[in-house]
Scaffold this motif. Structure first.
Motif, PDB file in Angstrom:
ATOM      1  N   ALA A   1       0.838  -1.203   0.000  1.00 34.24           N
ATOM      2  CA  ALA A   1       0.000   0.000   0.000  1.00 34.24           C
ATOM      3  C   ALA A   1       0.875   1.257   0.000  1.00 34.24           C
ATOM      4  N   GLU A   2       1.952   1.220   0.768  1.00 32.64           N
ATOM      5  CA  GLU A   2       2.864   2.367   0.813  1.00 32.64           C
ATOM      6  C   GLU A   2       3.623   2.505  -0.508  1.00 32.64           C
ATOM      7  N   ARG A   3       3.881   1.378  -1.149  1.00 30.53           N
ATOM      8  CA  ARG A   3       4.560   1.402  -2.456  1.00 30.53           C
ATOM      9  C   ARG A   3       3.761   2.200  -3.478  1.00 30.53           C
ATOM     10  N   ASP A   4       2.439   2.150  -3.364  1.00 31.97           N
ATOM     11  CA  ASP A   4       1.577   2.905  -4.278  1.00 31.97           C
ATOM     12  C   ASP A   4       1.776   4.409  -4.132  1.00 31.97           C
ATOM     13  N   LYS A   5       2.390   4.820  -3.015  1.00 33.58           N
ATOM     14  CA  LYS A   5       2.624   6.246  -2.765  1.00 33.58           C
ATOM     15  C   LYS A   5       4.104   6.598  -2.975  1.00 33.58           C
ATOM     16  N   TRP A   6       4.763   5.818  -3.807  1.00 27.94           N
ATOM     17  CA  TRP A   6       6.209   5.961  -4.025  1.00 27.94           C
ATOM     18  C   TRP A   6       6.604   7.390  -4.366  1.00 27.94           C
ATOM     19  N   ASP A   7       5.932   7.996  -5.318  1.00 28.44           N
ATOM     20  CA  ASP A   7       6.293   9.349  -5.750  1.00 28.44           C
ATOM     21  C   ASP A   7       6.147  10.354  -4.613  1.00 28.44           C
ATOM     22  N   GLU A   8       5.118  10.173  -3.798  1.00 29.46           N
ATOM     23  CA  GLU A   8       4.927  11.074  -2.656  1.00 29.46           C
ATOM     24  C   GLU A   8       6.076  10.945  -1.664  1.00 29.46           C
ATOM     25  N   TYR A   9       6.505   9.708  -1.438  1.00 26.86           N
ATOM     26  CA  TYR A   9       7.621   9.500  -0.525  1.00 26.86           C
ATOM     27  C   TYR A   9       8.916  10.084  -1.079  1.00 26.86           C
ATOM     28  N   MET A  10       9.163   9.912  -2.373  1.00 22.81           N
ATOM     29  CA  MET A  10      10.388  10.450  -2.963  1.00 22.81           C
ATOM     30  C   MET A  10      10.408  11.971  -2.846  1.00 22.81           C
ATOM     31  N   LYS A  11       9.265  12.597  -3.035  1.00 21.66           N
ATOM     32  CA  LYS A  11       9.193  14.057  -2.898  1.00 21.66           C
ATOM     33  C   LYS A  11       9.472  14.464  -1.447  1.00 21.66           C
ATOM     34  N   ALA A  12       8.929  13.704  -0.493  1.00 23.00           N
ATOM     35  CA  ALA A  12       9.160  14.001   0.913  1.00 23.00           C
ATOM     36  C   ALA A  12      10.634  13.827   1.265  1.00 23.00           C
ATOM     37  N   TYR A  13      11.264  12.788   0.722  1.00 23.51           N
ATOM     38  CA  TYR A  13      12.694  12.576   0.965  1.00 23.51           C
ATOM     39  C   TYR A  13      13.517  13.714   0.385  1.00 23.51           C
ATOM     40  N   GLU A  14      13.194  14.137  -0.820  1.00 22.97           N
ATOM     41  CA  GLU A  14      13.948  15.228  -1.438  1.00 22.97           C
ATOM     42  C   GLU A  14      13.877  16.491  -0.593  1.00 22.97           C
ATOM     43  N   GLU A  15      12.701  16.783  -0.055  1.00 20.53           N
ATOM     44  CA  GLU A  15      12.538  17.997   0.734  1.00 20.53           C
ATOM     45  C   GLU A  15      13.270  17.909   2.065  1.00 20.53           C
ATOM     46  N   LEU A  16      13.238  16.738   2.711  1.00 21.45           N
ATOM     47  CA  LEU A  16      13.927  16.631   4.005  1.00 21.45           C
ATOM     48  C   LEU A  16      15.443  16.612   3.809  1.00 21.45           C
ATOM     49  N   LEU A  17      15.928  15.965   2.746  1.00 21.52           N
ATOM     50  CA  LEU A  17      17.363  15.963   2.467  1.00 21.52           C
ATOM     51  C   LEU A  17      17.854  17.382   2.196  1.00 21.52           C
ATOM     52  N   THR A  18      17.059  18.134   1.453  1.00 19.99           N
ATOM     53  CA  THR A  18      17.407  19.523   1.150  1.00 19.99           C
ATOM     54  C   THR A  18      17.442  20.370   2.410  1.00 19.99           C
ATOM     55  N   ALA A  19      16.475  20.176   3.290  1.00 23.39           N
ATOM     56  CA  ALA A  19      16.327  21.048   4.462  1.00 23.39           C
ATOM     57  C   ALA A  19      17.187  20.652   5.655  1.00 23.39           C
ATOM     58  N   THR A  20      17.602  19.389   5.733  1.00 27.60           N
ATOM     59  CA  THR A  20      18.226  18.942   6.989  1.00 27.60           C
ATOM     60  C   THR A  20      19.629  18.343   6.852  1.00 27.60           C
ATOM     61  N   SER A  21      20.235  18.420   5.667  1.00 27.52           N
ATOM     62  CA  SER A  21      21.633  17.991   5.570  1.00 27.52           C
ATOM     63  C   SER A  21      22.505  19.186   5.921  1.00 27.52           C
ATOM     64  N   LYS A  22      23.188  19.090   7.049  1.00 27.55           N
ATOM     65  CA  LYS A  22      23.987  20.192   7.572  1.00 27.55           C
ATOM     66  C   LYS A  22      25.417  19.725   7.825  1.00 27.55           C
ATOM     67  N   GLU A  23      26.322  20.678   7.988  1.00 27.46           N
ATOM     68  CA  GLU A  23      27.710  20.323   8.302  1.00 27.46           C
ATOM     69  C   GLU A  23      27.778  19.504   9.583  1.00 27.46           C
ATOM     70  N   HIS A  24      26.939  19.859  10.547  1.00 28.38           N
ATOM     71  CA  HIS A  24      26.973  19.167  11.834  1.00 28.38           C
ATOM     72  C   HIS A  24      26.178  17.863  11.828  1.00 28.38           C
ATOM     73  N   ALA A  25      25.388  17.642  10.791  1.00 31.47           N
ATOM     74  CA  ALA A  25      24.567  16.420  10.716  1.00 31.47           C
ATOM     75  C   ALA A  25      24.283  16.107   9.247  1.00 31.47           C
ATOM     76  N   PRO A  26      25.288  15.598   8.532  1.00 31.51           N
ATOM     77  CA  PRO A  26      25.134  15.382   7.085  1.00 31.51           C
ATOM     78  C   PRO A  26      24.301  14.162   6.733  1.00 31.51           C
ATOM     79  N   TRP A  27      23.659  14.240   5.583  1.00 26.81           N
ATOM     80  CA  TRP A  27      22.984  13.096   4.980  1.00 26.81           C
ATOM     81  C   TRP A  27      23.874  12.502   3.902  1.00 26.81           C
ATOM     82  N   PHE A  28      23.846  11.174   3.785  1.00 24.47           N
ATOM     83  CA  PHE A  28      24.511  10.469   2.700  1.00 24.47           C
ATOM     84  C   PHE A  28      23.463   9.603   1.998  1.00 24.47           C
ATOM     85  N   VAL A  29      23.404   9.692   0.690  1.00 22.56           N
ATOM     86  CA  VAL A  29      22.448   8.903  -0.087  1.00 22.56           C
ATOM     87  C   VAL A  29      23.208   7.725  -0.693  1.00 22.56           C
ATOM     88  N   LEU A  30      22.954   6.525  -0.177  1.00 18.76           N
ATOM     89  CA  LEU A  30      23.695   5.344  -0.598  1.00 18.76           C
ATOM     90  C   LEU A  30      22.905   4.543  -1.630  1.00 18.76           C
TER      91      LEU A  30
END
Length: 301
Positions: free
Chosen positions: A222-251
């Motif tokens: 059921a969550e898979r059906d919302k894949w695009d919504e999740y990808m958009k949410a991930y893009e926004e959080l990665l943009t807003a919360t990757s900081k020098e003191h707390a970096p994000w890495f996309v593996l």
């Protein structure tokens, strides 16, 4: 792939602070195997695990810093697998893995960060969040009705959950993490970026293999059906919360062996920046040890 090229590749997985993220354009779910074989990767991973074990010992002895490893991903991306393989060489006494599920009634009686705060690693320890406080800008972003269960003042209906609400929540998370960093916690955040095609393959494996049936949940589809919504949410959080003191890495997560290698290598590299040192005794204490050593050598067995 030589060491220098591999380090450059690892650095390309870091989300640069202030950069607007487009997952499709900026990152890959797969890896070009021509530069490194799985067998070569497994040898490097074994070396990385050994290095992590030594570093953990120094971290514990120094007792000044702690490390928080945050792992986020879509279902079947390999979160449990990467924890199992990368952390296999660490002393269990100094590592705590916390998997955050649907908030309990008690947890909902507090602010959304409360249950994560009380699970943070102590000084000298390593804490791993298998899913984390970021679920509060992921699952709740896709299912905003869940926010209504938090009983937040001023949030009484879905229309109250505006873009400004999410922007404010991102800032709250940034403040939370900055406070942790300033008080001695290194924060490393990993998004395991699996493709929708590979997720489908892994779901089918869970269905077809009786020993993996327990891993499968119809809710995951059921969550898979919302894949695009999740990808958009991930893009926004990665943009807003990757900081020098707390970096994000996309593996890249379509090949589990490579995901594990990248995570181990990044943790090792970032760990070194702490410059951990074993405690050094004062001259008087060293003299006492020398005297005790002399006494022990003089004793008969």
């Amino acid at each position: 792939m030589d060491d220098k090229k591999f380090e450059q590749y690892l650095e390309s997985l870091r989300v640069k602070p202030g950069k607007t993220v487009s997952l499709v354009k900026d990152f890959d779910t797969d890896y070009d195997h021509k530069s490194m074989t799985k067998e070569e990767g497994e040898v490097l991973l074994a070396e990385g695990i050994e290095n992590l074990s030594k570093m953990q010992d120094c971290l514990y002895a120094e007792n000044r810093h702690s490390i928080l490893i945050v792992i986020q991903a879509m279902d079947a991306a390999g979160k449990d697998s990467v924890i199992k393989h990368v952390m296999t060489g660490l002393n269990p006494q100094g590592v705590t893995v916390t998997s955050f599920k649907t908030p309990s009634k008690l947890e909902l009686e507090h602010d959304y960060l409360w249950r994560h705060y009380i699970a943070l690693p102590a000084r000298g320890d390593i804490g791993i969040f298998n899913r984390s406080h970021y679920e509060n800008v992921l699952v709740t972003r896709v299912h905003p009705e869940y926010v209504l269960g938090e009983n937040i003042p001023g949030i009484e209906k879905l229309e109250d959950i505006t873009p400004e609400f999410w922007a404010k929540r991102m800032k709250q998370i940034n403040r939370f993490e900055k406070n942790l960093k300033q008080n001695g916690t290194m924060i490393l955040k990993f998004f395991l970026y699996v493709s929708k095609k590979e997720q489908k393959k892994r779901f089918l494996e869970r269905i077809d293999d009786p020993t993996k049936n327990w891993k499968f949940s119809a809710a995951d589809v059921a969550e898979r059906d919302k894949w695009d919504e999740y990808m958009k949410a991930y893009e926004e959080l990665l943009t807003a919360t990757s900081k020098e003191h707390a970096p994000w890495f996309v593996l890249p997560a379509d090949d589990k062996w490579f995901t594990r290698l990248c995570m181990a290598a990044i943790i090792t590299k970032e760990f070194k920046t702490l410059n951990c040192r074993y405690p050094e005794l004062a001259p008087a204490e060293k003299a006492k040890l020398a005297a005790i050593r002399t006494q022990l050598l003089a004793q008969k067995d």
